[in-house]
Design a protein around this motif. Sequence first.
Motif, PDB file in Angstrom:
ATOM      1  N   PHE A  39       0.683  -1.043   0.056  1.00  0.00           N
ATOM      2  CA  PHE A  39      -0.088  -0.052   0.265  1.00  0.00           C
ATOM      3  C   PHE A  39       0.969   1.300  -0.002  1.00  0.00           C
ATOM      4  O   PHE A  39       0.572   2.123  -0.877  1.00  0.00           O
ATOM      5  CB  PHE A  39      -0.955  -0.134   1.323  1.00  0.00           C
ATOM      6  N   ILE A  40       1.926   1.190   1.010  1.00  0.00           N
ATOM      7  CA  ILE A  40       2.834   2.461   0.827  1.00  0.00           C
ATOM      8  C   ILE A  40       3.445   2.745  -0.578  1.00  0.00           C
ATOM      9  O   ILE A  40       3.515   3.946  -0.964  1.00  0.00           O
ATOM     10  CB  ILE A  40       3.775   2.294   2.118  1.00  0.00           C
ATOM     11  N   ALA A  41       4.078   1.601  -0.980  1.00  0.00           N
ATOM     12  CA  ALA A  41       4.500   1.613  -2.321  1.00  0.00           C
ATOM     13  C   ALA A  41       3.793   2.270  -3.435  1.00  0.00           C
ATOM     14  O   ALA A  41       4.062   3.268  -3.915  1.00  0.00           O
ATOM     15  CB  ALA A  41       5.328   0.437  -2.698  1.00  0.00           C
ATOM     16  N   LEU A  83       2.778   6.122  -2.603  1.00  0.00           N
ATOM     17  CA  LEU A  83       4.020   7.181  -2.584  1.00  0.00           C
ATOM     18  C   LEU A  83       4.178   7.235  -4.351  1.00  0.00           C
ATOM     19  O   LEU A  83       4.717   8.341  -4.564  1.00  0.00           O
ATOM     20  CB  LEU A  83       5.105   6.588  -1.926  1.00  0.00           C
ATOM     21  N   SER A  84       4.009   6.117  -4.769  1.00  0.00           N
ATOM     22  CA  SER A  84       4.476   6.347  -6.248  1.00  0.00           C
ATOM     23  C   SER A  84       3.406   7.066  -7.109  1.00  0.00           C
ATOM     24  O   SER A  84       3.599   7.853  -7.707  1.00  0.00           O
ATOM     25  CB  SER A  84       4.489   4.871  -7.100  1.00  0.00           C
ATOM     26  N   ILE A  85       1.964   7.094  -6.573  1.00  0.00           N
ATOM     27  CA  ILE A  85       0.887   7.804  -7.162  1.00  0.00           C
ATOM     28  C   ILE A  85       1.213   9.315  -6.840  1.00  0.00           C
ATOM     29  O   ILE A  85       1.188  10.158  -7.662  1.00  0.00           O
ATOM     30  CB  ILE A  85      -0.278   7.541  -6.560  1.00  0.00           C
ATOM     31  N   TRP A  86       1.622   9.772  -5.489  1.00  0.00           N
ATOM     32  CA  TRP A  86       1.740  10.745  -5.251  1.00  0.00           C
ATOM     33  C   TRP A  86       3.030  11.493  -5.850  1.00  0.00           C
ATOM     34  O   TRP A  86       2.980  12.806  -6.089  1.00  0.00           O
ATOM     35  CB  TRP A  86       2.152  11.122  -3.724  1.00  0.00           C
ATOM     36  N   SER A  87       4.061  10.639  -6.333  1.00  0.00           N
ATOM     37  CA  SER A  87       5.103  11.283  -6.682  1.00  0.00           C
ATOM     38  C   SER A  87       4.690  11.773  -8.025  1.00  0.00           C
ATOM     39  O   SER A  87       5.234  12.865  -8.628  1.00  0.00           O
ATOM     40  CB  SER A  87       6.174  10.237  -6.841  1.00  0.00           C
ATOM     41  N   ALA A 141       5.528  10.993   5.089  1.00  0.00           N
ATOM     42  CA  ALA A 141       5.915  10.593   6.613  1.00  0.00           C
ATOM     43  C   ALA A 141       4.437  10.182   7.320  1.00  0.00           C
ATOM     44  O   ALA A 141       4.578   9.041   8.124  1.00  0.00           O
ATOM     45  CB  ALA A 141       6.442  11.877   7.428  1.00  0.00           C
ATOM     46  N   VAL A 142       3.503  11.013   7.160  1.00  0.00           N
ATOM     47  CA  VAL A 142       1.970  10.716   7.554  1.00  0.00           C
ATOM     48  C   VAL A 142       1.605   9.304   7.079  1.00  0.00           C
ATOM     49  O   VAL A 142       1.132   8.202   7.816  1.00  0.00           O
ATOM     50  CB  VAL A 142       0.980  11.560   6.907  1.00  0.00           C
ATOM     51  N   ILE A 143       2.078   8.859   5.762  1.00  0.00           N
ATOM     52  CA  ILE A 143       1.486   7.481   4.927  1.00  0.00           C
ATOM     53  C   ILE A 143       2.378   6.429   5.830  1.00  0.00           C
ATOM     54  O   ILE A 143       1.846   5.404   6.192  1.00  0.00           O
ATOM     55  CB  ILE A 143       1.872   7.509   3.518  1.00  0.00           C
ATOM     56  N   CYS A 144       3.715   6.611   6.160  1.00  0.00           N
ATOM     57  CA  CYS A 144       4.448   5.584   6.560  1.00  0.00           C
ATOM     58  C   CYS A 144       4.214   5.357   7.778  1.00  0.00           C
ATOM     59  O   CYS A 144       4.117   4.285   8.566  1.00  0.00           O
ATOM     60  CB  CYS A 144       5.960   6.053   6.556  1.00  0.00           C
ATOM     61  N   ILE A 145       4.084   6.624   8.712  1.00  0.00           N
ATOM     62  CA  ILE A 145       3.689   6.365  10.229  1.00  0.00           C
ATOM     63  C   ILE A 145       2.224   5.831  10.396  1.00  0.00           C
ATOM     64  O   ILE A 145       2.224   4.855  11.095  1.00  0.00           O
ATOM     65  CB  ILE A 145       3.791   7.658  10.954  1.00  0.00           C
TER      66      ILE A 145
END
Length: 391
Positions: free
Chosen positions: A133-135, A138-142, A181-185
Motif C-alpha cells: 500500500f505504501i509503495a 507514494l508512487s501515485i503521489w510522486s 511521513a504521514v503515510i509511513c507512520i
Amino acid sequence: MICVETQFFNLNRILLFAVGLWPYQRTKLTRFQVILFVSILTSFIIFQFTALITTECTLEFIIKVFSTAMFFSRYVIIYNSFWVNAHSVKYLLEQLQDICDQLKDKNEIAIIGKYGNIAKYFTTIAIAGCGAFIAILLSIWSHIFHTDFHINESRQTVQIVTEYFVDQEKYFYLILLHKNAVICIGMTTLTGTGTTLLAYVTYACGMFKIASYRMENAMTTKVLQNINLINQIMIHKKIIDAVEIHCKAIKFCEFLTSTFEGSFFPLLIIDVISLSLNFYGIFRNASLGDNEAILLHLLFAFIILVYMFIINCVGQEIINHNNHVYFTAYNSQWYDAPLHIQKLILFILLRGRQTYTLNIGGGLFAASLECFATLTKASMSYFTFMYSMEE
C-alpha cells in the motif's frame, strides 16, 4: 515452555517499537517520538481542513476534503488509543504469558502454539500488504506532484487537498516529506496495532479451544465405562479446569473490549462515513474520467473494508469458538455420567444458551459477519443518498 513475546509477538514488537507504541522501555526518547508522530499525523488532518478556509466550499469540494481527512483521522485515534492504554496492552501480554505458563498438557501447549503461529502468519501478511500500500500510494503521489508543478495545465488531480499557507512550489519537498511521513507512520501504526489486537483475539480463540479439549477429554468413553471414585474426582477436576480457562478467555476478551471501546466505537462511525465518501469519490471521478483519483479512493475504501472485515471476522471467530465449547459438552456422553456430574454439565449447557460476542458501544455493535454486512449496507445507503442528492 512458551515465551509469547519472543516467539509470537516479535514482529508486532518491531512494528510498535518503530512508532513508539511498544508498552515496554518507555524512555524520554520514546515520549519525544510519540509527541513528534502525533504532531505529524494531527497537523496533516488540520492542513486538509484549512483548505476549506481558502477555497470555495462547494458540496463536491467538501466531500473531497472529508473523504481523505476522515480516513487519516483514524490513524490519530488508533495511535492515541494505544499510547493511552499502554499499561493495558502490557497487562494483556502478561496475562497471555501467565496462561501459557500454566499449561502442562502437551496437547494444550500445541493448541496455543498453533493459534500463536496463526497470529504470526496474519501479521506477516499484514506487513506485506502494508508495504504494498505504501509503495503504491507514494508512487501515485510522486506522479501527482510531478504533474502539478511541471505542467501548466488546469486539471482535476488525485492530489489530497491541503492548505499549508506557504508557497507550495517553493516548499514542495518539505510538503512531500510531510505527506510521505504521514503515510509511513499511519500505515505502520495501523498494521502494528491491528495485528497486535488480532493476535490477542486469536489467543483467546486458543483458550476456548483448550476449554473444548478439556471438556472432551473429561467425558471420554473409556472413563465413563469405569465410573469409580477416582474417575469421578478426575472428571470433576477436568470439568473445573475447562470452566476455569473458559472464564479466563471471556474475562480476557471483556478486558480487551472495555479497554479499547472508547476508540473502537467512534472509529466504526468514522469508517462508515469515510467509506461512503470514498464510494462517492470513486463514482464521481469515474464520470469525470480521472483514473488516478479513482485509484486513490479505491485504495482508501479497500483499506477501510479490510479493517472492518477483519475486526468483525475475529469477532465471529470468538462466537464460533465459544459455541464450540458448549457443543462439545452437549455432544459428550453426559447421560452416562453420575447424576451430580450431569447437573454440572447441565449448568454449562444453560450458560451456553447465551451467545458471547465482542460488544462495542455498549452492545450497539456486536463484532460478527452480520455486523460487517450491516455496516457495509449503511455505508452504501449513505453513498446512495449523496449520489441521488447530486443528481
